[in-house]
Scaffold this motif. Structure first.
Motif, PDB file in Angstrom:
ATOM      1  N   HIS A  61    -112.114 -11.184 -48.180  1.00  0.00           N
ATOM      2  CA  HIS A  61    -113.387 -11.474 -47.502  1.00  0.00           C
ATOM      3  C   HIS A  61    -114.486 -10.465 -47.852  1.00  0.00           C
ATOM      4  CE1 HIS A  61    -111.600 -14.636 -45.121  1.00  0.00           C
ATOM      5  NE2 HIS A  61    -110.640 -13.819 -44.731  1.00  0.00           N
ATOM      6  N   PHE A  62    -114.201  -9.515 -48.710  1.00  0.00           N
ATOM      7  CA  PHE A  62    -115.175  -8.477 -49.055  1.00  0.00           C
ATOM      8  C   PHE A  62    -116.196  -9.032 -50.056  1.00  0.00           C
ATOM      9  CE2 PHE A  62    -116.756  -4.600 -51.050  1.00  0.00           C
ATOM     10  CZ  PHE A  62    -116.913  -3.765 -49.957  1.00  0.00           C
ATOM     11  N   ARG A  63    -117.447  -8.574 -49.938  1.00  0.00           N
ATOM     12  CA  ARG A  63    -118.511  -9.026 -50.836  1.00  0.00           C
ATOM     13  C   ARG A  63    -119.337  -7.838 -51.343  1.00  0.00           C
ATOM     14  NH1 ARG A  63    -115.558 -12.526 -50.369  1.00  0.00           N
ATOM     15  NH2 ARG A  63    -115.914 -14.726 -49.850  1.00  0.00           N
ATOM     16  N   PHE A  64    -119.757  -7.946 -52.603  1.00  0.00           N
ATOM     17  CA  PHE A  64    -120.603  -6.944 -53.240  1.00  0.00           C
ATOM     18  C   PHE A  64    -122.032  -7.473 -53.373  1.00  0.00           C
ATOM     19  CE2 PHE A  64    -116.334  -6.061 -54.789  1.00  0.00           C
ATOM     20  CZ  PHE A  64    -116.250  -4.685 -54.785  1.00  0.00           C
ATOM     21  N   VAL A  65    -122.996  -6.653 -53.017  1.00  0.00           N
ATOM     22  CA  VAL A  65    -124.404  -6.900 -53.345  1.00  0.00           C
ATOM     23  C   VAL A  65    -124.701  -6.046 -54.565  1.00  0.00           C
ATOM     24  CG1 VAL A  65    -126.793  -6.654 -52.580  1.00  0.00           C
ATOM     25  CG2 VAL A  65    -125.026  -7.405 -50.959  1.00  0.00           C
ATOM     26  N   VAL A  66    -124.968  -6.687 -55.687  1.00  0.00           N
ATOM     27  CA  VAL A  66    -125.078  -5.982 -56.963  1.00  0.00           C
ATOM     28  C   VAL A  66    -126.551  -5.753 -57.296  1.00  0.00           C
ATOM     29  CG1 VAL A  66    -124.453  -5.996 -59.408  1.00  0.00           C
ATOM     30  CG2 VAL A  66    -122.949  -7.100 -57.720  1.00  0.00           C
ATOM     31  N   LYS A  67    -126.923  -4.498 -57.382  1.00  0.00           N
ATOM     32  CA  LYS A  67    -128.320  -4.149 -57.647  1.00  0.00           C
ATOM     33  C   LYS A  67    -128.637  -4.326 -59.124  1.00  0.00           C
ATOM     34  CE  LYS A  67    -131.701  -0.627 -56.336  1.00  0.00           C
ATOM     35  NZ  LYS A  67    -131.881   0.693 -55.705  1.00  0.00           N
ATOM     36  N   ALA A  68    -129.739  -5.001 -59.408  1.00  0.00           N
ATOM     37  CA  ALA A  68    -130.138  -5.274 -60.782  1.00  0.00           C
ATOM     38  C   ALA A  68    -130.422  -3.986 -61.541  1.00  0.00           C
ATOM     39  CB  ALA A  68    -131.363  -6.180 -60.808  1.00  0.00           C
ATOM     40  N   TYR A  69    -130.112  -4.001 -62.818  1.00  0.00           N
ATOM     41  CA  TYR A  69    -130.354  -2.863 -63.696  1.00  0.00           C
ATOM     42  C   TYR A  69    -131.841  -2.532 -63.748  1.00  0.00           C
ATOM     43  CZ  TYR A  69    -130.650  -0.217 -68.060  1.00  0.00           C
ATOM     44  OH  TYR A  69    -130.931   0.742 -68.992  1.00  0.00           O
ATOM     45  N   GLN A  70    -132.160  -1.252 -63.797  1.00  0.00           N
ATOM     46  CA  GLN A  70    -133.544  -0.782 -63.722  1.00  0.00           C
ATOM     47  C   GLN A  70    -134.445  -1.327 -64.828  1.00  0.00           C
ATOM     48  OE1 GLN A  70    -133.854   3.514 -64.330  1.00  0.00           O
ATOM     49  NE2 GLN A  70    -131.915   3.511 -65.418  1.00  0.00           N
ATOM     50  N   GLY A  71    -133.891  -1.641 -65.970  1.00  0.00           N
ATOM     51  CA  GLY A  71    -134.693  -2.226 -67.038  1.00  0.00           C
ATOM     52  C   GLY A  71    -135.156  -3.633 -66.731  1.00  0.00           C
ATOM     53  N   MET A  72    -134.469  -4.294 -65.809  1.00  0.00           N
ATOM     54  CA  MET A  72    -134.818  -5.659 -65.428  1.00  0.00           C
ATOM     55  C   MET A  72    -135.957  -5.700 -64.425  1.00  0.00           C
ATOM     56  SD  MET A  72    -130.845  -6.893 -64.989  1.00  0.00           S
ATOM     57  CE  MET A  72    -131.237  -8.394 -64.099  1.00  0.00           C
ATOM     58  N   THR A  73    -136.181  -4.601 -63.715  1.00  0.00           N
ATOM     59  CA  THR A  73    -137.167  -4.597 -62.637  1.00  0.00           C
ATOM     60  C   THR A  73    -138.364  -3.683 -62.904  1.00  0.00           C
ATOM     61  OG1 THR A  73    -135.797  -2.934 -61.510  1.00  0.00           O
ATOM     62  CG2 THR A  73    -135.515  -5.243 -60.848  1.00  0.00           C
ATOM     63  N   GLY A  74    -138.449  -3.123 -64.100  1.00  0.00           N
ATOM     64  CA  GLY A  74    -139.618  -2.338 -64.465  1.00  0.00           C
ATOM     65  C   GLY A  74    -139.592  -0.887 -64.065  1.00  0.00           C
ATOM     66  N   HIS A  75    -138.436  -0.388 -63.620  1.00  0.00           N
ATOM     67  CA  HIS A  75    -138.333   1.025 -63.259  1.00  0.00           C
ATOM     68  C   HIS A  75    -138.128   1.924 -64.473  1.00  0.00           C
ATOM     69  CE1 HIS A  75    -137.363  -0.763 -59.291  1.00  0.00           C
ATOM     70  NE2 HIS A  75    -137.779   0.379 -58.789  1.00  0.00           N
ATOM     71  N   LEU A  76    -137.484   1.421 -65.486  1.00  0.00           N
ATOM     72  CA  LEU A  76    -137.072   2.252 -66.616  1.00  0.00           C
ATOM     73  C   LEU A  76    -138.275   2.710 -67.420  1.00  0.00           C
ATOM     74  CD1 LEU A  76    -134.513   3.309 -68.080  1.00  0.00           C
ATOM     75  CD2 LEU A  76    -134.648   1.276 -69.530  1.00  0.00           C
ATOM     76  N   ARG A  77    -138.367   4.008 -67.623  1.00  0.00           N
ATOM     77  CA  ARG A  77    -139.442   4.549 -68.461  1.00  0.00           C
ATOM     78  C   ARG A  77    -138.928   4.651 -69.886  1.00  0.00           C
ATOM     79  NH1 ARG A  77    -143.420   6.618 -65.011  1.00  0.00           N
ATOM     80  NH2 ARG A  77    -143.060   5.600 -62.993  1.00  0.00           N
ATOM     81  N   GLY A  78    -139.726   4.227 -70.830  1.00  0.00           N
ATOM     82  CA  GLY A  78    -139.292   4.248 -72.219  1.00  0.00           C
ATOM     83  C   GLY A  78    -138.601   2.946 -72.597  1.00  0.00           C
ATOM     84  N   ASP A  79    -137.946   2.959 -73.721  1.00  0.00           N
ATOM     85  CA  ASP A  79    -137.320   1.759 -74.260  1.00  0.00           C
ATOM     86  C   ASP A  79    -136.002   1.451 -73.559  1.00  0.00           C
ATOM     87  OD1 ASP A  79    -139.369   1.526 -76.120  1.00  0.00           O
ATOM     88  OD2 ASP A  79    -138.305   2.754 -77.609  1.00  0.00           O
ATOM     89  N   ILE A  80    -135.704   0.170 -73.441  1.00  0.00           N
ATOM     90  CA  ILE A  80    -134.415  -0.224 -72.882  1.00  0.00           C
ATOM     91  C   ILE A  80    -133.324   0.032 -73.922  1.00  0.00           C
ATOM     92  CG2 ILE A  80    -135.392  -1.966 -71.341  1.00  0.00           C
ATOM     93  CD1 ILE A  80    -134.561  -4.095 -73.396  1.00  0.00           C
ATOM     94  N   PRO A  81    -132.109   0.384 -73.486  1.00  0.00           N
ATOM     95  CA  PRO A  81    -131.014   0.683 -74.424  1.00  0.00           C
ATOM     96  C   PRO A  81    -130.298  -0.579 -74.905  1.00  0.00           C
ATOM     97  CG  PRO A  81    -130.277   1.092 -72.207  1.00  0.00           C
ATOM     98  CD  PRO A  81    -131.724   0.676 -72.095  1.00  0.00           C
TER      99      PRO A  81
END
Length: 285
Positions: A61-81
């Motif tokens: 019955h356990f569930r995970f809320v999975v946070k989107a990768y920072q490159g997907m939401t505009g947080h990442l500074r610089g180029d995506i890997p």
């Protein structure tokens, strides 16, 4: 159903049985809560092997809320890997599909930065997110007040409903345009409340990044504040199939305590938790 949980499972010593190895912390955590936010996926997309292990180590019955990768939401500074944006999304989708395959995916959380304001290009990017993550239940968390300004807020909620996005309801300091109000409105069959604390000084602090993060989420909710949150949650529960409540005030080790207190206020008695480990030799040595 109300699922109370925390962001991450590795930094809550009050939940562990004695000296717990890192690999056993998730099991101990699932003796207390039926959901958790995977925040490490914001910094690096987890491997399929890690996801398999997490799913196998948790109750049905356990569930995970999975946070989107920072490159997907505009947080990442610089180029995506990654070689391309599509490669980045495909890698994350592969990860999310593994949670889904095991029946353990609660939703994907896409948290946008304070500079992601309400303007046409950002609405278009949300449509792009919907297209890329079309096979998933996706929660949107804003960190900019322009999405909640009158009369825009009704358009915001209608847009989220039309796109079948889950509106993330946030409890956080009211510290200017880079924060959002507590707006208890649901837009899908699931709802998500993220509880960040109310530390206005920490929210505004722009000092050293590491120290800033520790101060930002340093807050201990009192009983009256938790009771007020509980009243809102009881009202929202009737509007959805599942309501996730995740405490993110981790830096002072208050999240687990506050979550337990809220469970008591809501009279939540979770069924299907992992058995809590007992020290069978206590007092015998």
């Amino acid at each position: 159903m109300i699922r109370v949980g925390l962001t991450g499972w590795g930094d809550h010593p009050s939940l562990y049985s004695g000296v717990t190895a890192s690999k056993e912390k998730l099991f101990d955590y699932t003796g207390h809560f039926l959901s958790v936010e995977v925040d490490t996926s914001f910094y690096a997309i987890p491997s399929k092997e890690n996801v398999q292990k997490w799913c196998q180590d948790t109750p049905d019955h356990f569930r995970f809320v999975v946070k989107a990768y920072q490159g997907m939401t505009g947080h990442l500074r610089g180029d995506i890997p990654f070689e391309s944006k599509n490669d980045m999304f495909n890698a994350f989708i592969e990860c999310a599909n593994e949670f889904k395959f095991h029946g353990k995916l609660g939703m994907i959380l896409t948290q946008f930065p304070p500079w992601f304001d309400c303007q046409a290009k950002n609405v278009q990017y949300l449509l792009y997110i919907r297209q890329q993550l079309k096979d998933f239940e996706v929660a949107i968390e804003f960190r900019n007040q322009t999405w909640y300004a009158e009369p825009v807020v009704q358009q915001t909620m209608n847009f989220l409903r039309e796109q079948q996005f889950i509106h993330t309801i946030c409890d956080e300091p009211q510290a200017g345009v880079g924060s959002v109000p507590f707006y208890p409105t649901v837009t899908a069959k699931k709802a998500l409340i993220r509880i960040h604390g109310r530390n206005i000084h920490g929210w505004r602090n722009t000092g050293n990044a590491e120290n800033w993060r520790k101060v930002r989420f340093l807050y201990d909710y009192n009983k009256e504040e938790l009771q007020q949150l509980g009243d809102h949650i009881k009202g929202l529960e009737t509007e959805v199939e599942e309501l996730y409540v995740l405490f993110n005030n981790n830096s002072g080790l208050h999240a687990a305590k506050n979550a337990k207190e809220l469970q008591g206020i809501l009279d939540i008695k979770d069924v299907g938790l992992a058995p809590k480990q007992l020290n069978m030799f206590e007092g015998e040595l």
